[in-house]
Motif scaffolding. Structure first.
Motif, short mmCIF file in Angstrom:
data_model
loop_
_atom_site.label_atom_id
_atom_site.label_comp_id
_atom_site.label_asym_id
_atom_site.label_seq_id
_atom_site.Cartn_x
_atom_site.Cartn_y
_atom_site.Cartn_z
N MET A 43 -8.61 33.24 -32.35
CA MET A 43 -7.71 34.45 -31.93
C MET A 43 -6.75 33.89 -30.86
SD MET A 43 -8.57 37.90 -29.74
CE MET A 43 -9.61 38.60 -31.07
N LEU A 44 -7.06 32.70 -30.01
CA LEU A 44 -6.21 32.37 -29.27
C LEU A 44 -5.02 31.37 -29.79
CD1 LEU A 44 -5.20 31.47 -25.91
CD2 LEU A 44 -6.66 29.29 -26.50
N TRP A 45 -5.29 30.78 -31.01
CA TRP A 45 -4.27 30.27 -31.55
C TRP A 45 -3.40 31.20 -32.32
CZ3 TRP A 45 -2.80 25.60 -30.69
CH2 TRP A 45 -3.76 24.56 -30.16
N GLU A 46 -4.11 32.21 -32.65
CA GLU A 46 -3.11 33.17 -33.27
C GLU A 46 -2.31 34.11 -32.49
OE1 GLU A 46 -2.24 35.26 -36.94
OE2 GLU A 46 -3.87 33.86 -36.81
N ILE A 47 -2.52 34.21 -31.24
CA ILE A 47 -1.92 35.02 -30.30
C ILE A 47 -0.73 34.17 -29.55
CG2 ILE A 47 -1.95 36.36 -28.10
CD1 ILE A 47 -4.59 37.16 -29.20
N ASP A 48 -1.33 32.87 -29.50
CA ASP A 48 -0.52 31.86 -28.71
C ASP A 48 0.72 31.31 -29.14
OD1 ASP A 48 0.17 30.02 -26.57
OD2 ASP A 48 -1.19 28.57 -27.35
N ASN A 51 2.37 27.90 -27.95
CA ASN A 51 1.60 26.93 -27.92
C ASN A 51 0.82 26.32 -26.49
OD1 ASN A 51 0.87 26.66 -30.69
ND2 ASN A 51 3.19 25.85 -30.89
N SER A 52 0.85 27.14 -25.71
CA SER A 52 0.59 26.86 -24.12
C SER A 52 -1.02 26.86 -23.94
CB SER A 52 1.28 27.78 -23.27
OG SER A 52 0.59 29.08 -23.37
N HIS A 53 -1.67 27.03 -24.95
CA HIS A 53 -3.16 27.04 -24.68
C HIS A 53 -3.54 28.27 -23.77
CE1 HIS A 53 -3.61 23.60 -27.21
NE2 HIS A 53 -2.51 23.08 -26.40
N SER A 54 -2.66 29.09 -23.62
CA SER A 54 -3.17 30.52 -22.82
C SER A 54 -2.34 31.61 -23.30
CB SER A 54 -3.00 30.29 -21.44
OG SER A 54 -1.52 30.13 -21.29
N ILE A 55 -2.57 32.70 -22.89
CA ILE A 55 -1.85 33.79 -23.39
C ILE A 55 -0.93 34.55 -22.12
CG2 ILE A 55 -1.79 36.21 -24.41
CD1 ILE A 55 -3.14 33.93 -26.14
N GLY A 56 0.29 34.45 -22.27
CA GLY A 56 1.28 35.17 -21.29
C GLY A 56 1.19 36.59 -21.75
N PHE A 57 1.95 37.30 -20.59
CA PHE A 57 2.05 38.64 -20.57
C PHE A 57 2.63 39.25 -21.99
CE2 PHE A 57 4.38 42.64 -19.63
CZ PHE A 57 3.17 43.55 -19.59
N ASP A 58 3.91 38.36 -22.14
CA ASP A 58 4.58 38.64 -23.55
C ASP A 58 3.81 38.55 -24.80
OD1 ASP A 58 6.89 39.15 -22.02
OD2 ASP A 58 8.00 37.35 -22.39
N GLU A 59 3.07 37.45 -24.73
CA GLU A 59 2.10 37.34 -25.94
C GLU A 59 1.21 38.64 -26.22
OE1 GLU A 59 2.27 32.43 -26.42
OE2 GLU A 59 1.27 33.64 -24.49
N PHE A 60 0.54 38.98 -24.85
CA PHE A 60 -0.46 39.81 -24.66
C PHE A 60 0.04 41.33 -25.33
CE2 PHE A 60 -2.43 43.25 -22.13
CZ PHE A 60 -3.71 43.11 -22.37
N VAL A 61 1.29 41.44 -24.77
CA VAL A 61 1.96 42.84 -25.21
C VAL A 61 2.20 42.68 -26.87
CG1 VAL A 61 4.13 44.02 -25.09
CG2 VAL A 61 3.21 43.37 -23.27
N LYS A 62 2.77 41.58 -27.34
CA LYS A 62 2.69 41.84 -28.94
C LYS A 62 1.49 41.80 -29.46
CE LYS A 62 6.99 38.78 -28.46
NZ LYS A 62 7.59 37.66 -28.56
N PHE A 63 0.47 41.16 -28.94
CA PHE A 63 -0.88 41.27 -29.68
C PHE A 63 -1.28 42.66 -29.37
CE2 PHE A 63 -5.56 41.63 -28.57
CZ PHE A 63 -5.81 41.22 -29.90
N VAL A 65 0.26 45.80 -29.20
CA VAL A 65 1.12 46.65 -30.05
C VAL A 65 0.64 46.17 -31.72
CG1 VAL A 65 3.47 46.61 -31.09
CG2 VAL A 65 3.09 46.39 -28.60
N TYR A 66 0.54 45.01 -31.98
CA TYR A 66 0.18 44.38 -33.45
C TYR A 66 -1.41 45.11 -33.65
CZ TYR A 66 -1.45 42.30 -37.39
OH TYR A 66 -2.02 41.65 -38.55
N ALA A 67 -2.34 45.03 -32.56
CA ALA A 67 -3.65 45.33 -32.88
C ALA A 67 -3.75 47.02 -32.95
CB ALA A 67 -4.51 44.81 -31.80
N PHE A 68 -3.14 47.57 -31.96
CA PHE A 68 -3.45 49.01 -31.96
C PHE A 68 -2.30 49.93 -32.56
CE2 PHE A 68 -5.87 46.60 -28.87
CZ PHE A 68 -7.18 47.51 -28.85
N PHE A 69 -1.10 49.35 -32.68
CA PHE A 69 0.02 50.33 -33.16
C PHE A 69 0.65 50.25 -34.52
CE2 PHE A 69 -0.06 50.23 -28.34
CZ PHE A 69 -0.83 51.66 -28.31
#
Length: 71
Positions: A43-48, A51-63, A65-69
């Motif tokens: 999941m981390l690789w899919e969202i990241d 490639n920072s090996h962490s999820i920033g806020f922008d990536e979190f929002v995209k995830f 929106v994709y996951a729920f909307f």
């Protein structure tokens, strides 16, 4: 997006501004879902996107929106 920021800040346990592998695993567990370390890593690789090996806020929002909307 304020709700996403509040959720992100709550999940960002160390206040780093990014979700680590462990924080992502805690998020999945808090949703009542069991995931192996391999599942979380995948999941981390899919969202990241950057490639920072962490999820920033922008990536979190995209995830979120994709996951729920995304229909």
């Amino acid at each position: 997006v304020p709700e996403f920021k509040a959720a992100f800040d709550e999940l960002d346990e160390d206040g780093s501004g990014a979700l680590s592998f462990g924080e992502l695993a805690n998020m999945i567990r808090s949703l009542g879902t069991y995931a192996t370390a391999g599942d979380v890593e995948a999941m981390l690789w899919e969202i990241d996107i950057d490639n920072s090996h962490s999820i920033g806020f922008d990536e979190f929002v995209k995830f979120m929106v994709y996951a729920f909307f995304d229909t």
